[in-house]
Structure formats: structure tokens, C-alpha cells
Scaffold this active site. Structure first.
Site, mmCIF file in Angstrom:
data_model
loop_
_atom_site.group_PDB
_atom_site.id
_atom_site.type_symbol
_atom_site.label_atom_id
_atom_site.label_comp_id
_atom_site.label_asym_id
_atom_site.label_seq_id
_atom_site.Cartn_x
_atom_site.Cartn_y
_atom_site.Cartn_z
ATOM 1 N N GLU A 101 -7.012 57.231 -54.098
ATOM 2 C CA GLU A 101 -7.405 56.120 -53.239
ATOM 3 C C GLU A 101 -7.460 54.892 -54.124
ATOM 4 O OE1 GLU A 101 -11.383 54.544 -51.086
ATOM 5 O OE2 GLU A 101 -11.003 56.710 -50.902
ATOM 6 N N CYS B 227 -14.769 50.528 -50.239
ATOM 7 C CA CYS B 227 -13.311 50.505 -50.116
ATOM 8 C C CYS B 227 -12.875 50.084 -48.720
ATOM 9 C CB CYS B 227 -12.730 51.874 -50.473
ATOM 10 S SG CYS B 227 -13.532 53.233 -49.625
#
Length: 525
Positions: free
Chosen positions: A260, A297
Site C-alpha cells: 500500500e 492513508c
């Protein structure tokens, strides 16, 4: 001589074999070092952990699934029982609020996803059994037969911790030995979690080297390790630069890496909904952008706002809210410096600072709002750079067609959000923008900010490159997250007695299996 904390290698806590130095955690609120000294691990520690993991691979592959489930459940219970100490450690190392963030939200989420992984193990849900009785073929997902390396991020000391988060639970659920790298910003928190994990796996009767943990190592060593073909897979959450460097090393060795990387999570506010409740949306946006000092995020990093009276009012209200907010504490000096650099980059690419934009004493930064014209945004890819912190960029669009072009310009992102009016006046614009945005994001969201990531089997916490390294996998949600750390095994004409349990004629426990093209939980007669 500095006494260093022990590392968990080969099934026991022991001194580092070749520490290359030491480090300590810091209290971000006071910008000062706290706690004991931890080793910076060397090549000897890495090799010892690697070999210990390899040595237990075959044992884990043959381990009854119920033992894996028992470990995950025992570990979840141990985390809950140790909540006071864990919360105190994490609060000191991250400055995240003990309540509600750490104790009420993140810690229960962590134990919950461990239990969901255990449930997927008990039900064989991650194995995807397929049986072709006519052709004599049977297939399922199985352990990799190699160790998995998990590297955790800085922003979730529990829920995404390398030794407690979804990557960890997923890799263990598939019966892979896991070597974890703690994040250096919260080593004591990770150490305590590792102690609980180690005790729980021994109680469950798993090999002692099933779970190992290192604290930190040089970037060059990390890149070398990522390119070690003895690894079965890597789970990584962190910066785009770091993730892409690891990916390049892993790709050369054929090691799958599920990374990620970064995301700006565009939010489109359509005209009708701004007319309906523009001021409330500004409040919602501000709260989302500054939650946890913006260190998520899924932070709303770019907001697309139409020109006109209601768009202008939204921008004015948002600017006022950002201007009134106090500077917020960040995890570290490095996060603060990177955020300041990101804001400078956005300004150099053509964005104007509407509010904030400055670092404070210690590791603080002002909530910051920037603005830019939509045509300028389309010309400069640098305006899509992630600013990890309480920072967002407002992009002014002329109309729905302009919004669609902006949507088409985005790189891959974890999320994309569209707000529409309740009276249906935005529906045509919704369809136009959503049809383009859908292919740019992993999760398409309606009428709420993207910050939350629910632990659900239907969740996709992933997205097109470069938000993640693989668009077809999620880091959150069982059983899908488990499938990242599996191999597809097919059996051709193998006698039934020699097959894995979920591929035999007798169904081992109401497992959903695709038998001759039909889903069924029955046995084959």
C-alpha cells in the site's frame, strides 16, 4: 555500554546477533526520546530469522487449521486483557489520543480482525475449493510453502502493526510462518504485542518460530532481503518511494509484494448537494482532514468543488475552519519535514495557500488548505502528490464535464467519493463522473468522507497502481485479504484419500465449494 532490548528470533527472545547500532522511540508531543534502546538489526539477525522460518514451513503446512484459529483467538483475547499497557505504550510513542482512538476504536478493531481471520480458518473460507468430478480435477488455495515478511506502517500502532494487523493475521491464517519488521516509531508497543503473540502461539501448540520480529534494519539490507527468492511474499504499508524500491527488488526475484503506497482519495462535491447543505459538508470535510492529524492513508487529500455561489461558500467556510484550528502533532520529525516538503511542492506546481502551511515547534503542523484552478490541476501531475498530514487541496471545476476530465486525470487511488443531492438533481452528473472515477479507485463512496475503513468481508482497502502494487487484492477484509498469501494448488487424478480435507468428497464442515459448476455446502455422493 547501552543495553539493547532482545529480539524474537527462532522461537525465543535473545540478544541481537550483530546489532548495527541502536535507536529509541520518541514522544511526538514533547519531541524527546523515551523508553529503552532497541537494536538496529544486521544481516546475521535477518538470516537467522529467515532460516528459522524456513525450518517450520513444512510443520505449519501440515498443522490442523483449528490450531491456527486457536492461536488467533488466544492472541485477540490476550490483546484485550493487556489493553491498559498497550494503550499507554502506544499513546506515549505516537501521541494518538488514548480515548477514543486507541482504546475504544483501534484496539477492538485489532482483536476483531484477528477473530475474523480465525473464523475464515475454521470455515475454510479462504481456500476457494473447486471440484470437477467429471475431469478428475480439484483445486484450492493453500499455504505458500515459504515465509512471509510483513513491514508495518507508522500510523496504526495496533490495527496495521506488522505483528498484529491484517497483513499479519492474513499470512498466519494461510499457515505461513511470518517474520515481522516493527515500525521504529513504536517499538515498545510492537515488542509488547510480540510478547503476547509468542505466548499465545505456544499455548496453541504452534512451532515457536512461527512468529518472529525484528525492530529495524538499514534500507540497503531491506532491499537485499526483499530480493531473496526464499520469501513467499511481502506485505508492506508505507511511502511510495520505499514501496516502489522494495517492489523493484522483489520483482527481480519473483517475490510477490502486496504494497500500500499512497493515495489522495479525491472527493467530488456536486452542485446540488452544496446548495442543500454546503456548510455541513465543510464541517464534515474539515473533521475528516484533521482527524488523527490527517495521518491516514484515506485522508481526503483533494476535493473538487464546482464554481458558483454555493461552491464559493463552501470554500470560505472550510478556509475559516482550517484557519481557526490549532497546529496538530505529527508522529515524528521526518513526517513533519516530508509534509512541509509536500506543501512546498503543491505551491510550486501552482496551488495557493488558503490557510495554514507552516510547521510549529516540535513535531506540529498547521491544518492547511490549498486551492487551485481545475485547468491548472489537469496540467500538473505534481498536484496529485500525497501530503501525509492535515492538508488538503481544493480544485475548482467549471461543470460536470470539467469534473469528469479531472476524474480521468487521477492516478490510481484507494478511494473516490461523490456527494450528491437527495432530490436527484445531481444524478446525471453523478453517473457522468462516477463512470470515469470507478476505474481509478478501489472503493467508490457516496455521501461520506473516506477516512474510515470498516473491517468487513466486502471491504476493498486497495486500488489501482500506484495506490497499491496489485489492484485485485485488499489489505482489509477476511477472507479476501488472506488470499494474497496463498498459492493455487490443483490436483489431477489424485486419489481422494490423499487430497486436502476441503477437496475430498466429504465436506469437512459446511464449506462452500464449487462442484461441477454449482456452489454447494454438501458432500459429494
Amino acid at each position: 555500554m547501552t543495553t539493547l532490548e532482545q529480539v524474537l528470533i527462532g522461537g525465543s527472545w535473545r540478544a541481537s546477533l550483530d546489532a548495527q547500532g541502536s535507536f529509541r522511540a520518541e514522544n511526538p508531543g514533547r519531541a524527546e526520546a523515551i523508553g529503552p534502546a532497541f537494536p538496529i538489526n544486521g544481516a546475521g539477525d535477518i538470516e537467522a530469522a529467515m532460516q528459522a522460518a524456513i525450518d517450520v514451513v513444512d510443520t505449519l503446512v501440515a498443522t490442523p487449521p483449528i490450531r491456527i484459529a486457536e492461536f488467533l483467538e488466544r492472541y485477540a483475547a490476550a490483546i484485550e486483557a493487556d489493553a491498559d499497557q498497550l494503550v499507554a505504550l502506544a499513546h506515549a510513542e505516537t501521541a494518538l489520543p488514548a480515548e477514543p482512538r486507541l482504546r475504544t476504536v483501534e484496539l477492538p478493531r485489532t482483536s476483531h480482525q484477528l477473530r475474523l481471520a480465525a473464523k475464515a480458518v475454521r470455515t475454510y473460507a479462504w481456500t476457494d475449493p473447486v471440484i470437477d468430478t467429471h475431469g478428475g480435477l480439484r483445486s484450492h488455495r493453500a499455504p505458500l510453502g515459504k515465509p512471509v515478511l510483513v513491514m508495518g506502517p507508522n500510523n496504526f500502532p495496533f490495527a496495521f502493526n506488522a505483528i498484529a494487523g491484517s497483513d499479519f493475521a492474513s499470512a498466519i491464517a494461510a499457515r505461513n510462518p511470518v517474520i515481522t519488521k516493527a515500525h521504529p516509531l513504536h517499538p515498545a508497543t510492537s515488542q509488547r504485542l510480540a510478547q503476547l503473540a509468542h505466548a499465545s502461539l505456544l499455548e496453541a501448540g504452534l512451532p515457536a518460530a512461527t512468529v518472529q520480529m525484528l525492530y529495524h534494519f538499514d534500507n540497503a539490507l531491506g532491499l537485499k532481503w526483499a530480493g531473496d527468492a526464499r520469501l513467499g511474499a511481502i506485505g508492506f504499508t508505507g511511502s511510495r518511494a520505499g514501496g516502489l524500491a522494495l517492489k523493484a527488488a522483489a520483482d527481480k526475484a519473483g517475490v510477490p509484494i502486496y504494497a500500500e503506497l499512497s493515495s489522495v482519495n479525491p472527493v467530488f462535491l456536486l452542485p446540488g448537494v452544496l446548495a442543500e447543505r454546503g456548510e455541513a459538508l465543510a464541517q464534515e470535510f474539515f473533521a475528516s482532514c484533521t482527524m488523527g492529524s490527517g495521518q491516514f492513508c484515506t485522508n481526503p487529500g483533494v476535493v473538487i468543488v464546482p464554481r458558483g455561489e454555493h461552491g464559493d461558500a463552501f470554500v470560505a467556510t472550510a478556509t475559516r475552519l482550517f484557519a481557526q484550528a490549532k497546529p496538530q502533532v505529527l508522529f515524528s520529525r521526518g513526517v513533519q519535514e516530508n509534509l512541509a516538503h509536500a506543501v512546498t511542492g503543491l505551491r510550486n506546481a501552482g496551488a495557493d495557500v488558503l490557510s495554514g502551511g507552516h510547521a510549529g515547534e516540535g513535531y506540529f503542523f498547521e491544518p492547511t488548505l490549498l486551492g487551485v484552478d481545475g485547468d491548472v490541476f489537469l496540467k500538473h501531475a505534481a498536484l496529485q502528490a500525497e501530503a501525509f498530514g492535515p492538508v488538503s487541496l481544493i480544485v475548482r471545476a467549471n461543470d460536470a464535464a470539467h469534473m469528469q476530465r479531472i476524474a480521468a486525470s487521477f492516478e490510481g487511488n484507494l478511494t473516490g467519493t461523490l456527494y450528491r443531492a437527495a432530490d436527484g438533481s445531481d444524478d446525471a452528473a453523478w453517473h457522468r463522473v462516477a463512470s470515469t472515477l470507478r476505474h481509478k479507485v478501489g472503493r467508490l463512496i457516496a455521501n461520506k468522507m473516506p477516512t474510515g475503513v470498516a473491517v468487513s468481508a466486502a471491504m476493498n482497502h486497495g486500488g489501482p497502481y500506484p495506490s497499491t502494487s496489485h489492484a485485485s487484492f485488499t489489505a482489509v477484509g477476511m477472507p479476501a485479504a488472506i488470499r494474497r498469501f496463498t498459492a493455487l494448488h490443483s490436483y489431477d487424478n489424485v486419489p481422494e484419500t490423499l487430497l486436502p480435507a476441503e477437496l475430498r468428497n466429504h465436506n469437512p464442515g459446511d464449506v462452500q465449494r464449487l462442484v461441477d459448476g454449482c456452489w454447494t455446502d454438501g458432500s459429494i455422493t
